[in-house]
Design a protein around this motif. Sequence first.
Motif, mmCIF file in Angstrom:
data_model
loop_
_atom_site.group_PDB
_atom_site.id
_atom_site.type_symbol
_atom_site.label_atom_id
_atom_site.label_comp_id
_atom_site.label_asym_id
_atom_site.label_seq_id
_atom_site.Cartn_x
_atom_site.Cartn_y
_atom_site.Cartn_z
ATOM 1 N N UNK A 26 -7.268 97.129 27.622
ATOM 2 C CA UNK A 26 -7.277 95.788 27.031
ATOM 3 C C UNK A 26 -6.319 94.856 27.765
ATOM 4 N N UNK A 27 -5.165 95.388 28.185
ATOM 5 C CA UNK A 27 -4.210 94.550 28.921
ATOM 6 C C UNK A 27 -4.777 94.127 30.268
ATOM 7 N N UNK A 28 -5.439 95.054 30.947
ATOM 8 C CA UNK A 28 -6.028 94.728 32.241
ATOM 9 C C UNK A 28 -7.103 93.663 32.076
ATOM 10 N N UNK A 29 -7.949 93.820 31.072
ATOM 11 C CA UNK A 29 -9.011 92.850 30.837
ATOM 12 C C UNK A 29 -8.429 91.472 30.527
ATOM 13 N N UNK A 30 -7.391 91.432 29.710
ATOM 14 C CA UNK A 30 -6.761 90.155 29.377
ATOM 15 C C UNK A 30 -6.104 89.522 30.602
ATOM 16 N N UNK A 31 -5.481 90.340 31.446
ATOM 17 C CA UNK A 31 -4.886 89.842 32.675
ATOM 18 C C UNK A 31 -5.943 89.173 33.556
ATOM 19 N N UNK A 32 -7.084 89.839 33.726
ATOM 20 C CA UNK A 32 -8.136 89.292 34.565
ATOM 21 C C UNK A 32 -8.696 87.998 33.968
ATOM 22 N N UNK A 33 -8.859 87.971 32.649
ATOM 23 C CA UNK A 33 -9.374 86.758 32.006
ATOM 24 C C UNK A 33 -8.445 85.574 32.233
ATOM 25 N N UNK A 34 -7.156 85.824 32.256
ATOM 26 C CA UNK A 34 -6.186 84.736 32.376
ATOM 27 C C UNK A 34 -5.924 84.318 33.814
ATOM 28 N N UNK A 35 -6.023 85.272 34.772
ATOM 29 C CA UNK A 35 -5.493 84.968 36.101
ATOM 30 C C UNK A 35 -6.497 85.124 37.246
ATOM 31 N N UNK A 36 -7.722 85.515 36.978
ATOM 32 C CA UNK A 36 -8.699 85.566 38.063
ATOM 33 C C UNK A 36 -8.925 84.172 38.636
ATOM 34 N N UNK A 37 -9.158 84.066 39.934
ATOM 35 C CA UNK A 37 -9.518 82.759 40.495
ATOM 36 C C UNK A 37 -10.833 82.285 39.907
ATOM 37 N N UNK A 38 -11.008 80.997 39.861
ATOM 38 C CA UNK A 38 -12.200 80.446 39.232
ATOM 39 C C UNK A 38 -13.440 80.544 40.117
ATOM 40 N N UNK A 39 -13.249 80.848 41.418
ATOM 41 C CA UNK A 39 -14.384 81.015 42.318
ATOM 42 C C UNK A 39 -14.031 82.005 43.415
ATOM 43 N N UNK A 40 -15.025 82.755 43.859
ATOM 44 C CA UNK A 40 -14.928 83.639 45.013
ATOM 45 C C UNK A 40 -16.006 83.185 45.991
ATOM 46 N N UNK A 41 -15.594 82.573 47.103
ATOM 47 C CA UNK A 41 -16.549 81.992 48.055
ATOM 48 C C UNK A 41 -17.539 81.072 47.327
ATOM 49 N N UNK A 42 -17.028 80.277 46.411
ATOM 50 C CA UNK A 42 -17.798 79.303 45.629
ATOM 51 C C UNK A 42 -18.663 79.936 44.542
ATOM 52 N N UNK A 43 -18.590 81.259 44.373
ATOM 53 C CA UNK A 43 -19.333 81.918 43.292
ATOM 54 C C UNK A 43 -18.366 82.214 42.148
ATOM 55 N N UNK A 44 -18.591 81.684 40.952
ATOM 56 C CA UNK A 44 -17.640 81.886 39.849
ATOM 57 C C UNK A 44 -17.773 83.277 39.214
ATOM 58 N N UNK A 45 -16.650 83.920 38.886
ATOM 59 C CA UNK A 45 -16.683 85.209 38.187
ATOM 60 C C UNK A 45 -16.771 85.065 36.674
ATOM 61 N N UNK A 46 -16.974 83.848 36.196
ATOM 62 C CA UNK A 46 -17.103 83.576 34.759
ATOM 63 C C UNK A 46 -18.591 83.596 34.388
ATOM 64 N N UNK A 47 -18.937 84.351 33.330
ATOM 65 C CA UNK A 47 -20.338 84.508 32.941
ATOM 66 C C UNK A 47 -20.532 84.053 31.497
ATOM 67 N N UNK A 48 -21.621 83.333 31.275
ATOM 68 C CA UNK A 48 -21.987 82.874 29.936
ATOM 69 C C UNK A 48 -23.451 83.217 29.652
ATOM 70 N N UNK A 49 -23.816 83.325 28.365
ATOM 71 C CA UNK A 49 -22.927 83.361 27.191
ATOM 72 C C UNK A 49 -22.157 84.688 27.133
ATOM 73 N N UNK A 50 -20.889 84.689 26.770
ATOM 74 C CA UNK A 50 -20.101 85.920 26.731
ATOM 75 C C UNK A 50 -20.740 86.971 25.828
ATOM 76 N N UNK A 51 -20.856 88.180 26.340
ATOM 77 C CA UNK A 51 -21.383 89.290 25.556
ATOM 78 C C UNK A 51 -22.882 89.329 25.418
#
Length: 210
Positions: free
Chosen positions: A93-118
Amino acid sequence: MAGLDQLTGVPDDPYRGRMPPRFLPGLQLCRLFYTEAVRPLLEQAFPGLRHAAARVGPGSEVLGFDGERSVDHDWGPRLELFLPAGDVTGYGEEVSALLAARLPRQILDWPPHFEPPGARVRIMRVTSGPVAHRVHITDVASWSVGQLGFDACAGMRDLDWLAGPTRSSTRPVSLPRSLTVSTTPPSPRCPRSALSISSSTAPMCWSSRI
């Protein structure tokens, strides 16, 4: 929040008429996601945490079958992060929360954020808030039992391979006959045991630190 196509239930166009970033194979993108984003955060916040990173399971990119049309859903910077079973409980859970808070918003212009969550079908979206990432934190035994129906750490028998689904109505999985999962005991040159997840058809595992 991503909209849904009223006929298919699939999230709508993530670029809304804009040109998407230049395509590159998903395995290459996911490898960069690990080496440039996930691994540095783990080394900084959890130094010495034993893990292995891979892109295995559902997804056309796993066996290199993805293309430009694949990016419309369930494709993007994502990976499986394998920890020892006890560390999944202790740190997952700590690792997941760390990634949610601090991952870059884009990797080579591709976002690691996915919707709708779950949701069953998700699509990449740019976000200015926490990242709803698709880093699946698990252990090898739990992952293989859930995906394949047997504990791959114990080896794959002929009956396991014959009984394993190559496609599932809910969680499609590619099951190459050459899939191997092995561990190597510690040695003077390698003080930690090593995890290997491999197939002759795709370089699926990039980090062996278990």
